[in-house]
Design a protein around this motif. Structure first.
Motif, PDB file in Angstrom:
ATOM      1  N   TYR A 189      21.891  90.484  49.136  1.00 60.85           N
ATOM      2  CA  TYR A 189      21.640  90.948  47.768  1.00 60.85           C
ATOM      3  C   TYR A 189      21.052  92.359  47.779  1.00 60.85           C
ATOM      4  CZ  TYR A 189      20.276  90.820  42.860  1.00 60.85           C
ATOM      5  OH  TYR A 189      20.158  91.091  41.517  1.00 60.85           O
ATOM      6  N   ALA A 190      20.081  92.577  48.686  1.00 60.33           N
ATOM      7  CA  ALA A 190      19.399  93.884  48.750  1.00 60.33           C
ATOM      8  C   ALA A 190      20.356  94.992  49.156  1.00 60.33           C
ATOM      9  CB  ALA A 190      18.227  93.810  49.732  1.00 60.33           C
ATOM     10  N   GLU A 191      21.299  94.668  50.065  1.00 62.41           N
ATOM     11  CA  GLU A 191      22.181  95.707  50.600  1.00 62.41           C
ATOM     12  C   GLU A 191      23.533  95.769  49.887  1.00 62.41           C
ATOM     13  OE1 GLU A 191      22.526  94.856  54.742  1.00 62.41           O
ATOM     14  OE2 GLU A 191      20.431  95.382  55.200  1.00 62.41           O
ATOM     15  N   GLY A 192      23.805  94.784  49.023  1.00 64.60           N
ATOM     16  CA  GLY A 192      25.130  94.701  48.409  1.00 64.60           C
ATOM     17  C   GLY A 192      25.316  95.633  47.227  1.00 64.60           C
ATOM     18  N   ASP A 193      26.597  95.797  46.826  1.00 65.74           N
ATOM     19  CA  ASP A 193      26.905  96.589  45.629  1.00 65.74           C
ATOM     20  C   ASP A 193      26.764  95.694  44.389  1.00 65.74           C
ATOM     21  OD1 ASP A 193      29.076  94.923  45.788  1.00 65.74           O
ATOM     22  OD2 ASP A 193      30.515  96.481  46.350  1.00 65.74           O
ATOM     23  N   ASP A 194      27.117  96.246  43.224  1.00 64.12           N
ATOM     24  CA  ASP A 194      26.953  95.499  41.969  1.00 64.12           C
ATOM     25  C   ASP A 194      27.776  94.215  41.970  1.00 64.12           C
ATOM     26  OD1 ASP A 194      25.228  97.369  41.070  1.00 64.12           O
ATOM     27  OD2 ASP A 194      26.681  98.477  39.860  1.00 64.12           O
ATOM     28  N   GLU A 195      28.988  94.291  42.523  1.00 62.69           N
ATOM     29  CA  GLU A 195      29.867  93.116  42.560  1.00 62.69           C
ATOM     30  C   GLU A 195      29.232  91.998  43.390  1.00 62.69           C
ATOM     31  OE1 GLU A 195      32.955  90.791  41.566  1.00 62.69           O
ATOM     32  OE2 GLU A 195      32.687  92.841  40.816  1.00 62.69           O
ATOM     33  N   MET A 196      28.663  92.381  44.537  1.00 63.43           N
ATOM     34  CA  MET A 196      28.007  91.406  45.409  1.00 63.43           C
ATOM     35  C   MET A 196      26.811  90.769  44.690  1.00 63.43           C
ATOM     36  SD  MET A 196      27.671  89.833  48.318  1.00 63.43           S
ATOM     37  CE  MET A 196      28.628  90.692  49.563  1.00 63.43           C
ATOM     38  N   LYS A 197      26.018  91.593  43.994  1.00 60.98           N
ATOM     39  CA  LYS A 197      24.841  91.086  43.274  1.00 60.98           C
ATOM     40  C   LYS A 197      25.258  90.092  42.182  1.00 60.98           C
ATOM     41  CE  LYS A 197      21.424  94.746  44.001  1.00 60.98           C
ATOM     42  NZ  LYS A 197      21.977  95.769  44.848  1.00 60.98           N
ATOM     43  N   ARG A 198      26.355  90.430  41.449  1.00 60.55           N
ATOM     44  CA  ARG A 198      26.832  89.530  40.392  1.00 60.55           C
ATOM     45  C   ARG A 198      27.273  88.190  40.980  1.00 60.55           C
ATOM     46  NH1 ARG A 198      28.807  94.276  37.808  1.00 60.55           N
ATOM     47  NH2 ARG A 198      30.773  94.145  38.939  1.00 60.55           N
ATOM     48  N   THR A 199      27.985  88.242  42.101  1.00 57.10           N
ATOM     49  CA  THR A 199      28.480  87.022  42.750  1.00 57.10           C
ATOM     50  C   THR A 199      27.325  86.124  43.183  1.00 57.10           C
ATOM     51  OG1 THR A 199      30.393  88.250  43.560  1.00 57.10           O
ATOM     52  CG2 THR A 199      29.925  86.163  44.645  1.00 57.10           C
ATOM     53  N   ILE A 200      26.300  86.751  43.798  1.00 55.35           N
ATOM     54  CA  ILE A 200      25.151  85.968  44.283  1.00 55.35           C
ATOM     55  C   ILE A 200      24.371  85.382  43.101  1.00 55.35           C
ATOM     56  CG2 ILE A 200      22.927  86.119  45.503  1.00 55.35           C
ATOM     57  CD1 ILE A 200      24.251  88.177  47.383  1.00 55.35           C
ATOM     58  N   ASN A 201      24.195  86.188  42.048  1.00 55.54           N
ATOM     59  CA  ASN A 201      23.482  85.694  40.854  1.00 55.54           C
ATOM     60  C   ASN A 201      24.202  84.497  40.231  1.00 55.54           C
ATOM     61  OD1 ASN A 201      21.255  87.370  40.779  1.00 55.54           O
ATOM     62  ND2 ASN A 201      22.335  89.005  39.696  1.00 55.54           N
ATOM     63  N   LYS A 202      25.557  84.588  40.136  1.00 60.44           N
ATOM     64  CA  LYS A 202      26.352  83.512  39.549  1.00 60.44           C
ATOM     65  C   LYS A 202      26.194  82.226  40.380  1.00 60.44           C
ATOM     66  CE  LYS A 202      31.046  82.338  38.200  1.00 60.44           C
ATOM     67  NZ  LYS A 202      32.467  82.592  38.479  1.00 60.44           N
TER      68      LYS A 202
END
Length: 220
Positions: A189-202
């Motif tokens: 999450y810390a190193e990911g882009d916006d797409e990665m953050k959205r996926t993890i949040n979902k």
């Protein structure tokens, strides 16, 4: 150079006055002054054609760029670092310099398209042979060849990388597998882009929802 030129002018004027002077006392003063000026000129350091550092600086031109991107691999005898630089093969050989020590190397590429490029590796993971190490210039690439002192596999390039990997491993190797997984997700999450953050949040929200539904008694 300025002082040297001024002394030369003073000496020329004294010589002109000597030709015109007729009184012995005046001539003696001028002769003494002439001798003094000649000694001062003789003791002046010779004018430098150009300061070496300045000359190098002017030949470099532009500004210095620190190289951060590279690739590397290894054989039994060498660790090989690949640095991409467009047009580097067109430079004179002396413009691509690498200095090696037993645990480090630094690269300097001078005056490539008006810029200088540097890269420094300190605290290499294992010792290298300075004499056996070298560099090769290929099309758009500089290859730095670090000769291993011992024929053994390197897990990474530097001691810092090794320590960083060990810290990460320690964070994931916990007694509780779910805690280790949580640490991995936090890092992603810390190193990911916006797409990665959205996926993890979902995934996190869906996981919480499932957990909540599972806790509700069926007879309600």
């Amino acid at each position: 150079p300025f002082i040297f030129n001024q002394l030369q002018k003073d000496l020329e004027e004294v010589k002109e006055l000597l030709v015109k002077a007729t009184r012995k006392r005046v001539r003696d003063v001028l002769v003494a002054e002439k001798h003094k000026l000649e000694m001062e000129i003789k003791n002046q350091p010779p004018p430098k054609p150009k300061d070496t550092a300045e000359e190098e600086k002017s030949s470099l031109g532009g500004y210095t760029v620190k190289i951060n991107n590279y690739g590397w691999d290894q054989s039994d005898k060498f660790v090989k670092i690949y640095i991409s630089l467009n047009g580097v093969q067109k430079l004179p050989a002396e413009n691509v310099q690498v200095n090696f020590t037993e645990r480090s190397f630094d690269l300097l590429v001078k005056n490539l398209n008006g810029k200088n490029y540097t890269m420094t590796f300190n605290n290499l993971l294992k010792p290298i042979s300075v004499e056996g190490s070298s560099r090769k210039v290929k099309t758009d690439t500089v290859l730095v060849m670090c000769k291993k002192k011992r024929e053994e596999k390197w897990d990474c390039l530097t001691q810092v990388e090794k320590e960083s990997k060990e810290k990460e491993k320690a964070a994931y190797d916990t007694a509780d597998p779910s805690e280790g997984l949580m640490n991995i997700l936090k890092k992603m999450y810390a190193e990911g882009d916006d797409e990665m953050k959205r996926t993890i949040n979902k995934a996190w929200v869906e996981s919480r929802e499932k957990q909540y539904k599972g806790d509700i008694p069926m007879d309600i």
